[in-house]
Design an enzyme around this catalytic site. Structure first.
Site, PDB file in Angstrom:
ATOM      1  N   LYS A 192     -16.085  -5.116  33.427  1.00 15.43           N
ATOM      2  CA  LYS A 192     -17.125  -6.240  32.976  1.00 15.43           C
ATOM      3  C   LYS A 192     -16.273  -6.935  32.771  1.00 15.43           C
ATOM      4  CE  LYS A 192     -20.962  -3.396  30.493  1.00 15.43           C
ATOM      5  NZ  LYS A 192     -20.656  -2.653  31.090  1.00 15.43           N
TER       6      LYS A 192
HETATM    7  C1  LIG Z   1     -25.943  -3.266  28.715  1.00  6.45           C
HETATM    8  C2  LIG Z   1     -24.680  -2.569  28.091  1.00  6.45           C
HETATM    9  N1  LIG Z   1     -24.702  -1.864  26.828  1.00  6.45           N
HETATM   10  C3  LIG Z   1     -24.150  -0.882  26.634  1.00  6.45           C
HETATM   11  C4  LIG Z   1     -22.571  -0.853  26.934  1.00  6.45           C
HETATM   12  C5  LIG Z   1     -21.771   0.273  26.922  1.00  6.45           C
HETATM   13  O1  LIG Z   1     -20.576   0.382  26.698  1.00  6.45           O
HETATM   14  P1  LIG Z   1     -18.992   0.957  27.123  1.00  6.45           P
HETATM   15  O2  LIG Z   1     -18.930   1.790  28.490  1.00  6.45           O
HETATM   16  O3  LIG Z   1     -17.864   0.308  26.645  1.00  6.45           O
HETATM   17  O4  LIG Z   1     -19.640   1.990  25.955  1.00  6.45           O
HETATM   18  C6  LIG Z   1     -22.922  -0.694  28.200  1.00  6.45           C
HETATM   19  C7  LIG Z   1     -21.486  -0.766  29.471  1.00  6.45           C
HETATM   20  O5  LIG Z   1     -21.812   0.382  31.061  1.00  6.45           O
HETATM   21  C8  LIG Z   1     -23.367  -1.843  28.630  1.00  6.45           C
HETATM   22  O6  LIG Z   1     -23.748  -2.202  30.314  1.00  6.45           O
END
Ligand SMILES: Cc1ncc(COP(=O)(O)O)c(C=O)c1O
Length: 402
Positions: A192
Site C-alpha cells: 500500500k
Molecule cells: C481493498 C482492501 N481492503 C482491505 C484490505 C485488508 O488489508 P490488510 O491486508 O492490511 O489486512 C486490503 C489489503 O489487501 C485491501 O486491498
C-alpha cells in the site's frame, strides 16, 4: 529472466534512513507494543486527513472488522459491498453474521456507482444496514452520488479506503476526512502507499464509534464505568488498581509501537509518495497512448472516475485478451520471464466459491467485464521512469508475439 534489470514487482514499499531510524528509536525505548508511538501516529493521521478520530489497529482487515462491529452490524443485517474488492471488505461483515449483497461496478474503473448501489439495494431483502464502497486502485468512488443513495436507504457508510490514502474527495478534502462516510478504513500493508509492515487505521467523526473500536481492539477491557462496584472499589472508594471489566468479548487488534513508528515516518513522506505515483501513472498513460493503434486497441489504461483526486495504489491496464489471442496467464508468465511482475485485482467476490455457496450465482456484468481484462502492472515509488518504459515496451513486444 532478464538479468540486466532487477525484477519489478507489481508493488513494494519504499524505506529510507529516516524510516529505519524511527523504528530503531522504538526498539531502544521502553515500549514495543501499543504505546506513545501509536498515540503519535493517531494524532498525525487525524491531522493529515482532517478526521476527528483515528484509531490504529493490527491491519486493514481488523480495521474493517472494528468498523462494522462499532456500527453494531450483526445477524439480520445486510452489508452492500462492490464485488471487485479484496476478501476482507466482505469477510469481516460475514464473520459478524451479516448477509453480504454484492454490488456491480463500472466495468472500466471497478468502482461502485450510485446506479450499481441502487440495484444492489433492490436485492437486499429487509434493506441494508451498511454500504461499503471501495476506493479501488486509489481513485475514489463518487461519494456524493453514492452517499445520497446510501443515506436515503438509511444505511451507514464504511468506506474501504485501503488503497486510497493521500487522495482527495470531490470537494478537495483528504480521503479519510470522514466528510463522505461514517467510518473510513486504511491498510498499512507494504504494497500500500504507506507501509507499517502490518497495520490498519479507521477514521471517524463519531466519538462513540471511536471508543467502541478502542475497546474492541483491546479485548473489550474497560478501566472506567465499572458495573460490579462490589469488586471494583476498595473500602476507601478508590478503584482497585488491578481491576478492569470486559464490556463484551473482543480481540487483540492492537498495533505495536514498532509498526506505528514506521507508519508515522512514512506518513511524513506521503505527499512525495502521491506525487511520484501520479508522475509514474502519467508516464504509463503517455507510453501506452503512443503504442501503434492496433496495440492500443487491445491494451489501454483502466478508466478514470473523474471524482476527486486519486492517490494511485495500482496501475491497471485493461487488455482484450480475446482479440489479442493470448490468455492472461500467458501474458503474465511472459512478463515474469522478462523480469516484470503483474497481478489481478481482483477475482470478483461473487465468483469466490465460498460466497457462491452462500448466495448462489449473481449476475454482475460490470465486475465480470473488469475481471476479464484487468492486469495490474508494477507501480511503486522507487521505480524509475525507465522502468515504466521497459514495462510498456515489454508488453508491446508480447502483444506483437515477440
Ligand atoms: C481493498 C482492501 N481492503 C482491505 C484490505 C485488508 O488489508 P490488510 O491486508 O492490511 O489486512 C486490503 C489489503 O489487501 C485491501 O486491498
Amino acid at each position: 529472466m532478464n538479468s540486466d534489470h532487477p525484477f519489478l514487482p507489481y508493488g513494494r514499499q519504499s524505506i529510507d534512513d529516516a524510516d529505519v531510524d524511527a523504528v530503531a528509536a522504538v526498539l531502544r525505548s521502553d515500549w514495543l507494543t501499543t504505546g506513545p508511538a501509536v498515540d503519535e501516529l493517531e494524532a498525525a493521521f487525524a491531522t493529515a486527513t482532517g478526521a476527528p478520530h483515528a484509531v490504529c489497529c493490527a491491519n486493514g482487515t481488523a480495521a474493517l472488522h472494528m468498523a462494522y462491529h462499532a456500527l453494531g452490524i450483526g445477524p439480520g443485517d445486510n452489508v452492500v459491498v462492490p464485488s471487485v474488492t479484496f476478501l476482507a471488505t466482505a469477510s469481516t461483515a460475514h464473520l459478524l453474521g451479516a448477509g453480504i449483497v454484492f454490488a456491480d461496478v463500472d466495468p472500466d474503473t471497478a468502482l461502485m456507482t450510485a446506479d450499481t448501489l441502487e440495484t444492489a439495494l433492490g436485492r437486499a431483502e429487509g434493506g441494508a444496514a451498511a454500504v461499503a464502497p471501495v476506493h479501488l486502485a486509489g481513485q475514489m468512488a463518487d461519494m456524493d452520488a453514492i452517499g445520497a443513495v446510501a443515506r436515503r436507504a438509511g444505511a451507514s457508510i464504511v468506506e474501504d479506503a485501503c488503497h486510497a490514502i493521500g487522495g482527495r474527495d470531490g470537494a478537495g478534502r483528504p480521503v479519510g476526512s470522514t466528510a463522505t462516510g461514517d467510518l473510513m478504513t486504511f491498510s498499512l500493508h507494504p504494497v500500500k502507499t504507506i507501509a507499517a509492515g502490518e497495520g490498519g487505521i479507521v477514521t471517524t467523526a463519531d466519538e462513540a464509534l471511536a471508543e467502541r473500536m478502542r475497546l474492541f481492539r483491546n479485548h473489550g477491557m474497560s478501566r472506567t464505568d465499572f458495573t460490579a462496584t462490589d469488586q471494583a472499589f476498595a473500602a476507601d472508594g478508590d478503584a482497585n488498581p488491578w481491576y478492569y471489566e470486559m464490556t463484551e468479548p473482543a480481540l487483540n487488534y492492537r498495533l505495536s509501537d514498532i509498526h506505528a513508528a514506521l507508519a508515522a515516518s512514512q506518513l511524513a513522506r506521503l505527499p512525495d509518495f502521491v506525487e511520484r505515483r501520479r508522475a509514474l501513472v502519467a508516464r504509463y498513460d503517455a507510453a501506452l497512448a503512443s503504442l501503434p493503434a492496433h496495440v492500443s486497441a487491445v491494451v489501454r489504461p483502466s478508466g478514470r472516475s473523474g471524482y476527486g483526486a486519486p492517490s494511485w495504489h495500482l496501475y491497471v491496464v485493461l487488455i482484450d485478451f480475446e482479440t489479442l489471442g493470448r490468455e492472461r496467464a500467458e501474458v503474465m508468465n511472459a512478463l515474469r520471464s522478462r523480469g516484470i511482475g503483474s497481478q489481478v485485482h481482483y477475482l470478483p467476490l461473487h465468483r469466490q466459491p465460498f460466497f457462491r455457496q452462500c448466495y448462489g450465482a449473481v449476475d454482475l456484468p460490470g465486475a465480470d467485464a473488469w475481471y476479464a481484462r484487468a492486469l495490474s502492472l508494477p507501480l511503486f515509488v522507487d521505480m524509475q521512469d525507465a522502468d515504466v518504459d521497459r514495462v510498456v515496451e515489454t508488453l508491446h513486444d508480447i502483444c506483437e508475439g515477440r
